[in-house]
Design an enzyme around this catalytic site. Sequence first.
Site, PDB file in Angstrom:
ATOM      1  N   GLU A  95       0.856  -1.201   0.314  1.00  0.00           N
ATOM      2  CA  GLU A  95      -0.063   0.330   0.135  1.00  0.00           C
ATOM      3  C   GLU A  95       0.651   1.516   0.127  1.00  0.00           C
ATOM      4  O   GLU A  95       2.386   1.243   0.179  1.00  0.00           O
ATOM      5  CB  GLU A  95      -1.262   0.180   1.449  1.00  0.00           C
ATOM      6  N   CYS A 108       3.612   8.283   1.281  1.00  0.00           N
ATOM      7  CA  CYS A 108       4.108   7.347   2.682  1.00  0.00           C
ATOM      8  C   CYS A 108       3.868   6.423   1.820  1.00  0.00           C
ATOM      9  O   CYS A 108       3.300   5.140   1.948  1.00  0.00           O
ATOM     10  CB  CYS A 108       3.134   7.725   3.771  1.00  0.00           C
ATOM     11  N   CYS A 115       6.584  -7.712   7.110  1.00  0.00           N
ATOM     12  CA  CYS A 115       7.844  -6.454   8.153  1.00  0.00           C
ATOM     13  C   CYS A 115       8.494  -7.855   9.022  1.00  0.00           C
ATOM     14  O   CYS A 115       7.911  -8.274   9.043  1.00  0.00           O
ATOM     15  CB  CYS A 115       7.862  -5.601   8.402  1.00  0.00           C
ATOM     16  N   CYS A 119       7.290  -5.294  15.720  1.00  0.00           N
ATOM     17  CA  CYS A 119       6.669  -4.437  16.433  1.00  0.00           C
ATOM     18  C   CYS A 119       5.118  -5.143  16.817  1.00  0.00           C
ATOM     19  O   CYS A 119       4.158  -4.774  16.305  1.00  0.00           O
ATOM     20  CB  CYS A 119       6.854  -2.898  16.596  1.00  0.00           C
ATOM     21  N   CYS A 122       1.771  -2.618  15.639  1.00  0.00           N
ATOM     22  CA  CYS A 122       2.147  -2.092  14.434  1.00  0.00           C
ATOM     23  C   CYS A 122       1.433  -3.933  13.432  1.00  0.00           C
ATOM     24  O   CYS A 122       1.863  -4.480  13.696  1.00  0.00           O
ATOM     25  CB  CYS A 122       3.415  -1.936  14.038  1.00  0.00           C
ATOM     26  N   GLY A 167       6.933  -1.799   5.958  1.00  0.00           N
ATOM     27  CA  GLY A 167       8.549  -2.703   5.828  1.00  0.00           C
ATOM     28  C   GLY A 167       9.971  -2.010   6.843  1.00  0.00           C
ATOM     29  O   GLY A 167       9.136  -0.597   7.248  1.00  0.00           O
ATOM     30  N   GLU A 168      10.763  -2.634   6.384  1.00  0.00           N
ATOM     31  CA  GLU A 168      11.849  -1.415   7.383  1.00  0.00           C
ATOM     32  C   GLU A 168      13.087  -1.567   6.465  1.00  0.00           C
ATOM     33  O   GLU A 168      13.507  -1.910   6.009  1.00  0.00           O
ATOM     34  CB  GLU A 168      12.375  -2.526   8.260  1.00  0.00           C
ATOM     35  N   SER A 199      12.781   6.008   7.507  1.00  0.00           N
ATOM     36  CA  SER A 199      11.852   5.881   8.765  1.00  0.00           C
ATOM     37  C   SER A 199      12.570   4.458   8.475  1.00  0.00           C
ATOM     38  O   SER A 199      12.123   3.267   8.573  1.00  0.00           O
ATOM     39  CB  SER A 199      10.627   5.905   9.000  1.00  0.00           C
ATOM     40  N   SER A 221      12.294   5.252  15.592  1.00  0.00           N
ATOM     41  CA  SER A 221      11.008   5.095  16.244  1.00  0.00           C
ATOM     42  C   SER A 221      11.203   5.079  16.935  1.00  0.00           C
ATOM     43  O   SER A 221      11.424   3.781  17.444  1.00  0.00           O
ATOM     44  CB  SER A 221      10.390   4.090  15.241  1.00  0.00           C
ATOM     45  N   LEU A 222      10.795   5.613  17.963  1.00  0.00           N
ATOM     46  CA  LEU A 222      11.583   5.473  19.107  1.00  0.00           C
ATOM     47  C   LEU A 222      10.832   4.580  19.905  1.00  0.00           C
ATOM     48  O   LEU A 222      11.321   3.546  21.265  1.00  0.00           O
ATOM     49  CB  LEU A 222      12.629   6.542  19.476  1.00  0.00           C
ATOM     50  N   HIS A 223       9.772   5.397  20.625  1.00  0.00           N
ATOM     51  CA  HIS A 223       8.229   5.028  20.952  1.00  0.00           C
ATOM     52  C   HIS A 223       8.998   4.132  22.976  1.00  0.00           C
ATOM     53  O   HIS A 223       7.513   4.285  23.529  1.00  0.00           O
ATOM     54  CB  HIS A 223       7.912   3.326  20.954  1.00  0.00           C
ATOM     55  N   ASN A 299      -2.381   4.099  16.157  1.00  0.00           N
ATOM     56  CA  ASN A 299      -3.892   4.185  15.606  1.00  0.00           C
ATOM     57  C   ASN A 299      -4.990   2.439  15.524  1.00  0.00           C
ATOM     58  O   ASN A 299      -3.180   1.162  15.637  1.00  0.00           O
ATOM     59  CB  ASN A 299      -3.344   4.009  14.422  1.00  0.00           C
ATOM     60  N   CYS A 342      -0.660   5.138  10.296  1.00  0.00           N
ATOM     61  CA  CYS A 342       0.504   4.849  10.943  1.00  0.00           C
ATOM     62  C   CYS A 342      -0.286   3.488  11.191  1.00  0.00           C
ATOM     63  O   CYS A 342      -1.192   3.220  11.838  1.00  0.00           O
ATOM     64  CB  CYS A 342       1.181   5.035  11.743  1.00  0.00           C
TER      65      CYS A 342
HETATM   66  N1  SAH Z   1       9.936   0.260   9.738  1.00  0.00           N
HETATM   67  C1  SAH Z   1       9.791   1.849   9.658  1.00  0.00           C
HETATM   68  C2  SAH Z   1       8.469   2.108   9.007  1.00  0.00           C
HETATM   69  C3  SAH Z   1       7.310   2.420   8.975  1.00  0.00           C
HETATM   70  S1  SAH Z   1       6.411   2.631  10.359  1.00  0.00           S
HETATM   71  C4  SAH Z   1       9.479   1.985  11.259  1.00  0.00           C
HETATM   72  O1  SAH Z   1       9.971   1.666  12.129  1.00  0.00           O
HETATM   73  O2  SAH Z   1       9.594   3.527  11.836  1.00  0.00           O
HETATM   74  C5  SAH Z   1       6.572   3.997  10.380  1.00  0.00           C
HETATM   75  C6  SAH Z   1       5.631   4.669  11.528  1.00  0.00           C
HETATM   76  O3  SAH Z   1       4.758   4.116  12.215  1.00  0.00           O
HETATM   77  C7  SAH Z   1       6.022   3.624  13.103  1.00  0.00           C
HETATM   78  O4  SAH Z   1       6.828   5.080  13.598  1.00  0.00           O
HETATM   79  C8  SAH Z   1       5.983   3.163  13.383  1.00  0.00           C
HETATM   80  O5  SAH Z   1       6.707   3.082  14.858  1.00  0.00           O
HETATM   81  C9  SAH Z   1       4.080   3.934  13.405  1.00  0.00           C
HETATM   82  N2  SAH Z   1       3.030   3.045  13.660  1.00  0.00           N
HETATM   83  C10 SAH Z   1       2.784   1.416  13.545  1.00  0.00           C
HETATM   84  N3  SAH Z   1       2.124   1.380  14.439  1.00  0.00           N
HETATM   85  C11 SAH Z   1       1.662   2.229  14.662  1.00  0.00           C
HETATM   86  C12 SAH Z   1      -0.191   1.761  15.110  1.00  0.00           C
HETATM   87  N4  SAH Z   1      -0.476   1.230  15.384  1.00  0.00           N
HETATM   88  N5  SAH Z   1      -0.435   3.532  15.412  1.00  0.00           N
HETATM   89  C13 SAH Z   1       0.690   5.057  15.473  1.00  0.00           C
HETATM   90  N6  SAH Z   1       1.628   4.337  15.024  1.00  0.00           N
HETATM   91  C14 SAH Z   1       2.315   3.175  14.356  1.00  0.00           C
END
Ligand code: SAH
Length: 369
Positions: A95, A108, A115, A119, A122, A167-168, A199, A221-223, A299, A342
Amino acid sequence: MSDQPPINLFGLDRRGVEALFEAAGEARYRTAQLMKWVYHRRVRDYDGMTDLSKALRNRLAEISAIDLPQVVAEHRSVDGTRKWVLKVGNGNAVETVLIPDRGRNTLCVSTQVGCMLDCSFCSTGKQGFNGNLTAAEIVAQVWLVDDQMRREGDERGVTNVVMMGMGEPLLNFDAAVTAADVMMDDFAFGISKRRVTISTAGVVPAIRRLIGRSEVSLAVSLHAPDDALRDVLVPINRKYPIAELLEACREYVAYLGERRHITIEYTLMRGVNDSLAHAKRLAKLLRDLRCKINLIPFNPFPGTGYERPDEAAVRDFQTHLMQTGYATMLRTTRGDDIAAACGQLVGAVSDRTRRAERYRARLPTTEVA
Ligand code: SAH
């Protein structure tokens, strides 16, 4: 030559096109001419390239193609966000999402089918890994949407690209970086390096490989502000913990130079990483890094155990970071009604139902513990 699939021009950066001409015994200076036909005039048919000789056009058509993936579905959200589902190799789908916002048209793009990183919050990770996209398949996403927008009368086309789809990107390094080169090349899309972003969940050696190879913008993507929590949310943290990740970020931003920064992404999940204490630890952690922070309220997707935080919690989190001196953006949720936000990208057209069953089978989840 004849039984090899022709090279897809979309996968070639400037040097690649030069090499193609050289291999065909043609002059390298044709590179600019050809690339401008494809990216500026948006012509995909060699016969339409009227200032190339007939012989050269035939030769190019023999050794190369200018192929777009097939669009299998297109969705439009009430908020203007658009999503295309594209067929790529092996019957897979990915997508690509367009987010028009105040004069910017951000695309995007996906870099892999599924992937490997899994995570916990995700949806893409839940489908597992089904392969890398080629550089051509990544570039073609931009070409396709840019072309469609311009044909619809939006002269700006795609203004920004973020590799934040499925994907990464740094685990598909060569394709992602080559694709970024094409996006930033004046012979092609000519998008500024500040507006093309890779990213990553934190593939530390690949961040270092970017140094000297690309000047693309980087988002990380730290989180989570500590390893114990990040190990759960972003499992690659067990391999490359936060201190190592931030060290690589500092090296990359030093290489980019004083006027550039890194974007730190932080998805806020209720009761998991959204307290004021988390915000304080995050502010301390990032002290020595030239960065801006993007907060993304979680999300939801079918079967997830996580929830979006209260608006008040999001506001307090953001306020603390801003008061400590960080430029902190709150990413508003876009395209929720077409599952384009996202973390909601799964690429499937046919097997959504089965996947939903798998999600349900995972519940009750222990991941949030
Ligand atoms: N693999 C890469 C790029 C794809 S994800 C990465 O990890 O950065 C793009 C962004 O969306 C990342 O910051 C990811 O952590 C975030 N993301 C993934 N799932 C999400 C969700 N359910 N709600 C909000 N953000 C999310």
